[in-house]
Design a protein around this motif. Structure first.
Motif, PDB file in Angstrom:
ATOM      1  N   UNK A   1       5.546 -28.583  -2.459  1.00  0.00           N
ATOM      2  CA  UNK A   1       5.116 -29.498  -1.396  1.00  0.00           C
ATOM      3  C   UNK A   1       4.038 -28.842  -0.531  1.00  0.00           C
ATOM      4  N   UNK A   2       4.232 -27.580  -0.187  1.00  0.00           N
ATOM      5  CA  UNK A   2       3.247 -26.883   0.645  1.00  0.00           C
ATOM      6  C   UNK A   2       1.927 -26.705  -0.099  1.00  0.00           C
ATOM      7  N   UNK A   3       1.987 -26.350  -1.386  1.00  0.00           N
ATOM      8  CA  UNK A   3       0.762 -26.146  -2.164  1.00  0.00           C
ATOM      9  C   UNK A   3       0.015 -27.465  -2.383  1.00  0.00           C
ATOM     10  N   UNK A   4       0.732 -28.569  -2.526  1.00  0.00           N
ATOM     11  CA  UNK A   4       0.083 -29.874  -2.689  1.00  0.00           C
ATOM     12  C   UNK A   4      -0.648 -30.261  -1.402  1.00  0.00           C
ATOM     13  N   UNK A   5      -0.040 -29.979  -0.261  1.00  0.00           N
ATOM     14  CA  UNK A   5      -0.700 -30.255   1.006  1.00  0.00           C
ATOM     15  C   UNK A   5      -1.942 -29.379   1.146  1.00  0.00           C
TER      16      UNK A   5
ATOM     17  N   UNK B   1      -3.842 -23.605   6.819  1.00  0.00           N
ATOM     18  CA  UNK B   1      -3.252 -24.832   6.273  1.00  0.00           C
ATOM     19  C   UNK B   1      -1.902 -25.104   6.915  1.00  0.00           C
ATOM     20  N   UNK B   2      -1.134 -24.066   7.118  1.00  0.00           N
ATOM     21  CA  UNK B   2       0.185 -24.243   7.732  1.00  0.00           C
ATOM     22  C   UNK B   2       0.060 -24.743   9.166  1.00  0.00           C
ATOM     23  N   UNK B   3      -0.960 -24.271   9.888  1.00  0.00           N
ATOM     24  CA  UNK B   3      -1.159 -24.759  11.253  1.00  0.00           C
ATOM     25  C   UNK B   3      -1.572 -26.231  11.241  1.00  0.00           C
ATOM     26  N   UNK B   4      -2.434 -26.594  10.269  1.00  0.00           N
ATOM     27  CA  UNK B   4      -2.825 -28.000  10.132  1.00  0.00           C
ATOM     28  C   UNK B   4      -1.610 -28.848   9.813  1.00  0.00           C
ATOM     29  N   UNK B   5      -0.750 -28.346   8.954  1.00  0.00           N
ATOM     30  CA  UNK B   5       0.450 -29.101   8.557  1.00  0.00           C
ATOM     31  C   UNK B   5       1.391 -29.284   9.741  1.00  0.00           C
TER      32      UNK B   5
END
Length: 418
Positions: free
Chosen positions: A208-212, A249-253
């Motif tokens: 899920x994280x890699x797809x985002x 990316x994690x901050x954007x998520x």
């Protein structure tokens, strides 16, 4: 001629006897049909299965429930189904929120959210379609899948409302169809327990994280995932530990999660505002549907009995017996009256349908503009909840470009499990 070759001789039946038998057979069939009708009297539902053991944070699966399909297109070809588009659209927001609340009570999941579309990349994704909803019966078609592409199940759920569900004297506080949400929640938890190991759950979360990440930076994260012949996502390689791009990316998520959490406030306010009016509509609809079915059943019975009386009367009228002939003519006339009254009852049922349509004229979901404070500016999102989420995803794309210098795909859309 032998006994076996001798032709069968049918006993003579008097025309009046034929007519009488026709009527009695019809009456017997109608009585048997009436006995087959059911009324739900209990308001009890199967309870939600509770997860008693504490689940470690890294094993909690986040769940996104997409706004349900109102089912308007699939019901368009069914002339016997009365659909109120305004109410169906409102229900498409109301029912996912009810399911979200139910999943939260099981204490078996991470964050459970209602989302307007499939642009996020959740661990578990729930889709639903409203097949039937008229106050008496609710039928939902539900599909559950995860980020790896694994389909957990696709099932239809049906439930009839209890005759006491709308009785103000009973003071039943819960949703008349709470049992459906309980069963969906229980089926999801049962599937997770029976089919997913701790390793499987960790893999789903990573996928899920890699797809985002790939949806925002395909150049950087392309090749990390690969689909096999069954359409399942396999992890080919992982980003390096402490990868600065993955941190961004994690901050954007996280910002995306925060915005979706604000949408939950909208859904909650909408459900609260809709609750009283909706339950009143359901109650009135329940009464109208029951009355309409009763009228249709009575109309059908009168037509059948009338036709039987006409047939029996014709048989009797053709008799040489004067009294039988007179009785037959009377039966034909009586049968004609019953058939006509049956059609009158059908017209009355149409009046109930029209009454149902009048109940659904003013329900339309709306969302107020949202003002969001960013580090360098203030933005205002307007329109429907779907439009506002599209605008927010565009803002995230711009933030990502500023922080990384990369150009993200327009309207970045993370694919979800099929």
């Amino acid at each position: 001629m032998t006994r076996q070759q001798r032709p069968a001789v049918l006993p003579y039946l008097h025309p009046l006897a034929v007519a009488g038998r026709c009527v009695w057979l019809v009456l017997l069939a109608l009585c048997l049909g009436a006995c087959s009708s059911q009324t739900v009297k209990s308001t009890d539902h199967a309870p939600v299965i509770q997860e008693t053991a504490e689940i470690p944070e890294e094993q909690l699966m986040d769940v996104s429930i997409r706004q349900f399909d109102p089912g308007l297109s699939s019901a368009a070809d069914d002339e016997d189904v009365v659909i109120f588009p305004e109410i169906r659209k409102a229900e498409s927001r109301f029912m996912p929120y009810r399911l979200m609340e139910t999943l939260q009570t099981s204490a078996a999941w991470g964050a459970v959210r209602v989302v307007p579309d499939d642009k996020s990349a959740p661990d578990v994704f729930v889709e639903g379609e409203i097949v039937s909803s008229d106050g008496e019966m609710l039928e939902l078609k539900v599909k559950v899948s995860d980020a790896s592409g694994r389909e957990w199940f696709t099932r239809n759920y049906q439930e009839l409302a209890s005759q006491y569900a709308y009785d103000p004297k009973k003071k039943v506080a819960r949703d008349p169809f709470q049992g459906i949400y309980n069963r969906i929640a229980n089926d999801m938890l049962t599937y997770r327990r029976d089919h997913l190991s701790v390793r499987d759950i960790r893999k789903v979360r990573t996928v899920a994280e890699l797809k985002f990440a790939e949806s925002f930076s395909p150049e950087t994260f392309d090749g990390h995932l690969e689909q096999d012949r069954k359409g399942l996502y396999q992890i080919k390689r992982l980003p390096a530990e402490g990868d600065p791009m993955l941190d961004r990316i994690r901050r954007i998520r996280e910002r995306d999660y925060l915005f979706v959490d604000t949408l939950q406030d909208y859904y909650g306010s909408f459900v609260k505002e809709m609750e009283d009016h909706y339950q009143q509509w359901r109650s009135q609809s329940y009464e109208e549907v029951i009355a309409m079915k009763s009228m249709k059943r009575e109309a059908r019975n009168r037509k059948i009995m009338g036709v039987a009386a006409i047939l029996g009367g014709i048989a009797a009228a053709g008799s040489d017996n004067g009294s039988a002939s007179t009785a037959g003519q009377v039966a034909v006339a009586a049968g004609g009256y019953m058939v006509k009254s049956g059609f009158d009852k059908s017209a009355e049922s149409k009046m109930h349908i029209e009454a149902l349509q009048e109940l659904g004229d003013s329900m339309e979901a709306q969302i107020e503009p949202q003002v969001i404070e960013l580090e360098d500016r203030t933005i205002t999102l307007s329109g429907t909840v779907e439009n506002q989420y599209d605008q927010w995803r565009e803002i995230l794309r711009e933030i990502f470009e500023v922080e990384t210098g990369e150009t993200a795909p327009p309207q970045a859309q993370a694919p979800v499990a099929p």
